[in-house]
Design an enzyme around this catalytic site. Structure first.
Site, PDB file in Angstrom:
ATOM      1  N   TYR A  26       2.503 -63.889 -78.835  1.00  0.00           N
ATOM      2  CA  TYR A  26       1.994 -65.151 -78.829  1.00  0.00           C
ATOM      3  C   TYR A  26       2.793 -65.933 -80.127  1.00  0.00           C
ATOM      4  O   TYR A  26       2.958 -66.969 -79.704  1.00  0.00           O
ATOM      5  CB  TYR A  26       0.362 -65.193 -79.156  1.00  0.00           C
ATOM      6  CG  TYR A  26       0.096 -66.464 -79.735  1.00  0.00           C
ATOM      7  CD1 TYR A  26      -0.075 -67.401 -78.380  1.00  0.00           C
ATOM      8  CD2 TYR A  26      -0.364 -67.091 -80.881  1.00  0.00           C
ATOM      9  CE1 TYR A  26      -0.664 -68.709 -78.873  1.00  0.00           C
ATOM     10  CE2 TYR A  26      -0.828 -68.211 -81.051  1.00  0.00           C
ATOM     11  CZ  TYR A  26      -1.051 -69.085 -80.007  1.00  0.00           C
ATOM     12  OH  TYR A  26      -1.241 -70.431 -80.324  1.00  0.00           O
ATOM     13  N   SER A 108      -2.404 -77.658 -88.058  1.00  0.00           N
ATOM     14  CA  SER A 108      -2.388 -77.931 -86.508  1.00  0.00           C
ATOM     15  C   SER A 108      -4.196 -78.272 -86.165  1.00  0.00           C
ATOM     16  O   SER A 108      -4.910 -77.924 -87.078  1.00  0.00           O
ATOM     17  CB  SER A 108      -2.026 -76.679 -85.785  1.00  0.00           C
ATOM     18  OG  SER A 108      -2.497 -76.772 -84.409  1.00  0.00           O
ATOM     19  N   TYR A 132      -3.808 -83.700 -81.687  1.00  0.00           N
ATOM     20  CA  TYR A 132      -3.732 -83.573 -80.179  1.00  0.00           C
ATOM     21  C   TYR A 132      -4.564 -84.891 -79.899  1.00  0.00           C
ATOM     22  O   TYR A 132      -5.880 -84.515 -80.325  1.00  0.00           O
ATOM     23  CB  TYR A 132      -3.952 -82.364 -79.482  1.00  0.00           C
ATOM     24  CG  TYR A 132      -2.908 -81.271 -79.687  1.00  0.00           C
ATOM     25  CD1 TYR A 132      -1.665 -81.668 -79.083  1.00  0.00           C
ATOM     26  CD2 TYR A 132      -2.683 -80.139 -80.198  1.00  0.00           C
ATOM     27  CE1 TYR A 132      -0.752 -80.551 -78.993  1.00  0.00           C
ATOM     28  CE2 TYR A 132      -1.883 -79.132 -80.257  1.00  0.00           C
ATOM     29  CZ  TYR A 132      -0.674 -79.427 -79.458  1.00  0.00           C
ATOM     30  OH  TYR A 132       0.181 -78.473 -79.467  1.00  0.00           O
ATOM     31  N   THR A 158       1.438 -85.194 -81.366  1.00  0.00           N
ATOM     32  CA  THR A 158       2.355 -84.164 -80.744  1.00  0.00           C
ATOM     33  C   THR A 158       2.353 -84.469 -79.352  1.00  0.00           C
ATOM     34  O   THR A 158       1.702 -84.927 -78.754  1.00  0.00           O
ATOM     35  CB  THR A 158       1.905 -82.693 -80.836  1.00  0.00           C
ATOM     36  OG1 THR A 158       2.006 -82.321 -82.179  1.00  0.00           O
ATOM     37  CG2 THR A 158       2.867 -81.869 -79.912  1.00  0.00           C
ATOM     38  N   LYS A 228       5.526 -86.473 -82.786  1.00  0.00           N
ATOM     39  CA  LYS A 228       6.530 -84.861 -82.716  1.00  0.00           C
ATOM     40  C   LYS A 228       6.837 -84.604 -81.245  1.00  0.00           C
ATOM     41  O   LYS A 228       5.865 -84.420 -80.425  1.00  0.00           O
ATOM     42  CB  LYS A 228       5.573 -84.004 -83.450  1.00  0.00           C
ATOM     43  CG  LYS A 228       6.221 -82.668 -83.362  1.00  0.00           C
ATOM     44  CD  LYS A 228       5.260 -81.567 -84.264  1.00  0.00           C
ATOM     45  CE  LYS A 228       5.852 -80.534 -84.292  1.00  0.00           C
ATOM     46  NZ  LYS A 228       5.216 -79.359 -83.130  1.00  0.00           N
ATOM     47  N   SER A 250      11.895 -82.271 -81.882  1.00  0.00           N
ATOM     48  CA  SER A 250      11.315 -80.977 -81.657  1.00  0.00           C
ATOM     49  C   SER A 250      10.992 -80.718 -80.101  1.00  0.00           C
ATOM     50  O   SER A 250      10.739 -81.214 -79.446  1.00  0.00           O
ATOM     51  CB  SER A 250       9.886 -80.624 -82.168  1.00  0.00           C
ATOM     52  OG  SER A 250       9.095 -79.672 -81.974  1.00  0.00           O
ATOM     53  N   HIS A 252       8.866 -77.950 -79.658  1.00  0.00           N
ATOM     54  CA  HIS A 252       7.603 -77.168 -79.845  1.00  0.00           C
ATOM     55  C   HIS A 252       8.122 -75.593 -79.675  1.00  0.00           C
ATOM     56  O   HIS A 252       7.676 -74.763 -79.328  1.00  0.00           O
ATOM     57  CB  HIS A 252       6.738 -77.089 -78.557  1.00  0.00           C
ATOM     58  CG  HIS A 252       5.402 -77.153 -78.971  1.00  0.00           C
ATOM     59  ND1 HIS A 252       4.406 -78.465 -78.739  1.00  0.00           N
ATOM     60  CD2 HIS A 252       4.658 -76.408 -79.338  1.00  0.00           C
ATOM     61  CE1 HIS A 252       3.394 -77.955 -79.011  1.00  0.00           C
ATOM     62  NE2 HIS A 252       3.153 -76.843 -79.467  1.00  0.00           N
ATOM     63  N   ASP A 283      12.641 -79.922 -86.077  1.00  0.00           N
ATOM     64  CA  ASP A 283      11.976 -78.241 -86.576  1.00  0.00           C
ATOM     65  C   ASP A 283      12.868 -77.547 -85.144  1.00  0.00           C
ATOM     66  O   ASP A 283      13.269 -78.306 -84.116  1.00  0.00           O
ATOM     67  CB  ASP A 283      10.682 -78.122 -86.691  1.00  0.00           C
ATOM     68  CG  ASP A 283       9.917 -78.736 -85.256  1.00  0.00           C
ATOM     69  OD1 ASP A 283      10.290 -78.513 -84.077  1.00  0.00           O
ATOM     70  OD2 ASP A 283       8.621 -78.840 -85.497  1.00  0.00           O
ATOM     71  N   GLY A 284      12.850 -76.278 -85.221  1.00  0.00           N
ATOM     72  CA  GLY A 284      13.089 -75.515 -84.161  1.00  0.00           C
ATOM     73  C   GLY A 284      14.372 -74.627 -84.705  1.00  0.00           C
ATOM     74  O   GLY A 284      15.398 -75.298 -84.776  1.00  0.00           O
ATOM     75  N   ILE A 286      15.427 -73.289 -87.423  1.00  0.00           N
ATOM     76  CA  ILE A 286      15.876 -73.240 -88.880  1.00  0.00           C
ATOM     77  C   ILE A 286      15.394 -71.961 -89.376  1.00  0.00           C
ATOM     78  O   ILE A 286      14.376 -71.445 -89.653  1.00  0.00           O
ATOM     79  CB  ILE A 286      15.099 -74.226 -89.597  1.00  0.00           C
ATOM     80  CG1 ILE A 286      15.578 -75.823 -88.811  1.00  0.00           C
ATOM     81  CG2 ILE A 286      15.549 -74.142 -91.143  1.00  0.00           C
ATOM     82  CD1 ILE A 286      16.623 -76.402 -89.225  1.00  0.00           C
TER      83      ILE A 286
HETATM   84  C1  LIG Z   1       2.566 -69.731 -82.347  1.00  0.00           C
HETATM   85  C2  LIG Z   1       3.147 -71.183 -82.276  1.00  0.00           C
HETATM   86  C3  LIG Z   1       2.050 -72.098 -82.452  1.00  0.00           C
HETATM   87  C4  LIG Z   1       2.237 -73.716 -82.354  1.00  0.00           C
HETATM   88  N1  LIG Z   1       1.163 -74.435 -82.609  1.00  0.00           N
HETATM   89  C5  LIG Z   1       1.562 -75.913 -82.667  1.00  0.00           C
HETATM   90  C6  LIG Z   1       0.535 -76.714 -82.504  1.00  0.00           C
HETATM   91  O1  LIG Z   1      -0.710 -76.449 -82.387  1.00  0.00           O
HETATM   92  N2  LIG Z   1       1.001 -77.780 -82.590  1.00  0.00           N
HETATM   93  C7  LIG Z   1       2.164 -78.368 -82.425  1.00  0.00           C
HETATM   94  O2  LIG Z   1       2.329 -79.474 -82.724  1.00  0.00           O
HETATM   95  N3  LIG Z   1       3.304 -77.431 -82.805  1.00  0.00           N
HETATM   96  C8  LIG Z   1       2.837 -76.390 -82.530  1.00  0.00           C
HETATM   97  N4  LIG Z   1       3.803 -75.428 -82.684  1.00  0.00           N
HETATM   98  C9  LIG Z   1       5.496 -75.741 -82.724  1.00  0.00           C
HETATM   99  C10 LIG Z   1       5.671 -75.759 -84.366  1.00  0.00           C
HETATM  100  O3  LIG Z   1       5.146 -76.924 -84.746  1.00  0.00           O
HETATM  101  C11 LIG Z   1       7.295 -76.245 -84.429  1.00  0.00           C
HETATM  102  O4  LIG Z   1       7.575 -77.096 -83.547  1.00  0.00           O
HETATM  103  C12 LIG Z   1       8.024 -74.959 -83.946  1.00  0.00           C
HETATM  104  O5  LIG Z   1       7.464 -73.669 -84.546  1.00  0.00           O
HETATM  105  C13 LIG Z   1       9.377 -74.931 -84.710  1.00  0.00           C
HETATM  106  O6  LIG Z   1      10.239 -74.075 -84.335  1.00  0.00           O
HETATM  107  P1  LIG Z   1      10.337 -72.461 -85.156  1.00  0.00           P
HETATM  108  O7  LIG Z   1       9.043 -71.718 -84.842  1.00  0.00           O
HETATM  109  O8  LIG Z   1      11.642 -72.081 -84.592  1.00  0.00           O
HETATM  110  O9  LIG Z   1      10.675 -72.988 -86.647  1.00  0.00           O
HETATM  111  C14 LIG Z   1       3.592 -73.967 -82.722  1.00  0.00           C
HETATM  112  C15 LIG Z   1       4.495 -73.030 -82.670  1.00  0.00           C
HETATM  113  C16 LIG Z   1       4.321 -71.706 -82.823  1.00  0.00           C
HETATM  114  C17 LIG Z   1       5.425 -70.609 -82.713  1.00  0.00           C
END
Ligand SMILES: Cc1cc2nc3c(=O)[nH]c(=O)nc-3n(C[C@H](O)[C@H](O)[C@H](O)COP(=O)(O)O)c2cc1C
Length: 363
Positions: A26, A108, A132, A158, A228, A250, A252, A283-284, A286
């Site tokens: 997950y 979140s 959300y 988001t 985002k 981003s 996600h 993000d993503g 890093i």
């Molecule tokens: C397990 C998981 C749950 C996430 N849940 C949310 C969330 O609830 N809302 C949201 O906007 N982004 C969510 N994200 C995305 C993160 O905010 C972020 O964009 C992303 O993790 C950045 O990439 P990185 O994990 O490589 O740093 C989630 C990411 C992961 C890995």
């Protein structure tokens, strides 16, 4: 805690060993073939830094301003759902880590701790709230009001999840969020006396948001509203025109549209389109201070990390997450020093160039 992890990759390995297969899938996984998940990390490595020497500096400082207030570094904690799956304290531990590191944590909507609880547990913390939006405006407003009344400093809407991505690791392991682990902010916003499941929460969300919804949210909010999930110049320009106080580049973490652009590849066009009108965050992928330095040189005002901080939390609770954040801060400080910059603001376009294409040798 394993013997002294010395970088984010060590924390990643240790977290993978510690978590059970379903939970690891997950948190680690992405959508479909995970092309974007992998490319997010790879894309920062397609840039090279152009360091300057003999700049006469003996002190370097990672402090910077984001949305007008100071943080110890331009590295924030991204919103990640369900953190109690990896640590008993969950988001409270993460907020403690962010506070210890002098940075902001974004909570979140799908957190296991609601905004008011988090603010009470970590009063020294600085939080933003990831929103959300719900079909019922009353639920959205209740969520927003709780966050703002609890002292959260910004709202991050988001936009890249009108539907959940296809997470094939979860399909293979059969992973489901445990029923007892409810979405407490949504439970409170609904006024429900029982835990609200992830499926129920998704069913209540509004998939049909449009730019006018952003404008309404932004104009009604007493705190800045960021958008985002932006990957294109077109959407970045629309976000600014419709009142966003900032844009977060981003995808996600590669969990939504597979084969979407890596964020490092999207960042330059977004920076150009925004043209300094609002901050641009990204993000993503890093995983190193040098990744953050490249993002700043490409025009980002700050970066966020999702999984790295989560791996720290999984391995060592709040202390583990704080260690990851401090590692990234110290790596960024070193990158600044070796680039010849006194502070993050010193990094600019002159400090990066595309990596030369890899040589192809034939046997
Ligand atoms: C397990 C998981 C749950 C996430 N849940 C949310 C969330 O609830 N809302 C949201 O906007 N982004 C969510 N994200 C995305 C993160 O905010 C972020 O964009 C992303 O993790 C950045 O990439 P990185 O994990 O490589 O740093 C989630 C990411 C992961 C890995």
């Amino acid at each position: 805690m394993i013997d002294d992890p010395i970088n984010v990759a060590d924390f990643e390995r240790a977290a993978e060993e510690k978590l059970d297969e379903g939970v690891a899938g997950y948190f680690f996984g992405g959508a479909c073939d995970e092309v974007t998940l992998g490319d997010n990390c790879a894309a920062w490595r397609r840039w090279r830094l152009r360091p300057r020497v003999l700049v006469g500096l003996e002190e370097w400082d990672t402090r910077t301003e984001v949305l007008g207030s100071e943080v110890a570094m331009p590295i924030l904690v991204a919103p990640v759902a369900y953190q109690r799956l990896v640590d008993a304290e969950g988001e409270i531990g993460m907020a403690r880590a962010a506070a210890a590191a002098g940075t902001v944590m974004c909570l979140s909507t799908l957190a296991t701790t609601r905004p008011s609880e988090l603010a009470a547990a970590v009063p020294e913390g600085r939080q933003w709230f990831q929103l959300y939006c719900f079909r019922d405006d009353g639920v959205t407003k209740a969520l927003l009001d709780e966050a703002v009344d609890s002292g959260f400093e910004a709202i991050v809407v988001t936009a890249d999840a009108p539907r959940g991505g296809r997470r094939e690791r979860d399909l293979r392991t059969g992973f489901k969020i445990p029923e007892g682990l409810g979405v407490s902010s949504v439970q409170a916003a609904l006024g429900s006396d029982r835990a609200v499941t992830i499926e129920e929460t998704f069913a209540l969300m509004d998939p049909a948001l449009d730019w006018s919804d952003l404008e309404v949210l932004a104009s009604a909010s007493s705190v800045p509203v960021l958008l985002k999930g932006v990957l294109t110049a077109e959407d970045a320009a629309l976000a600014v025109e419709h009142g966003a106080a900032g844009v977060v580049v981003s995808n996600h973490g590669g969990r939504q549209l597979d084969c979407a652009m890596a964020t490092a590849d999207a960042l330059p066009e977004v920076v150009e389109a925004v043209a300094g009108r609002t901050p641009v965050l990204v993000d993503g992928g890093i995983r190193r201070g040098t990744d953050a330095a490249i993002a700043l040189a490409l025009g980002a005002d700050a970066v966020l990390v999702g999984r790295p901080a989560l791996w720290g939390l999984a391995v060592g609770g709040a202390d583990g997450a704080a260690r990851v954040l401090e590692l990234l801060r110290s790596e960024l400080e070193l990158a600044l020093a070796l680039c010849g910059c006194a502070s993050p603001a010193g990094l600019g376009a002159e400090h990066v160039r595309g990596a030369p294409p890899a040589a192809v040798y034939s046997a």
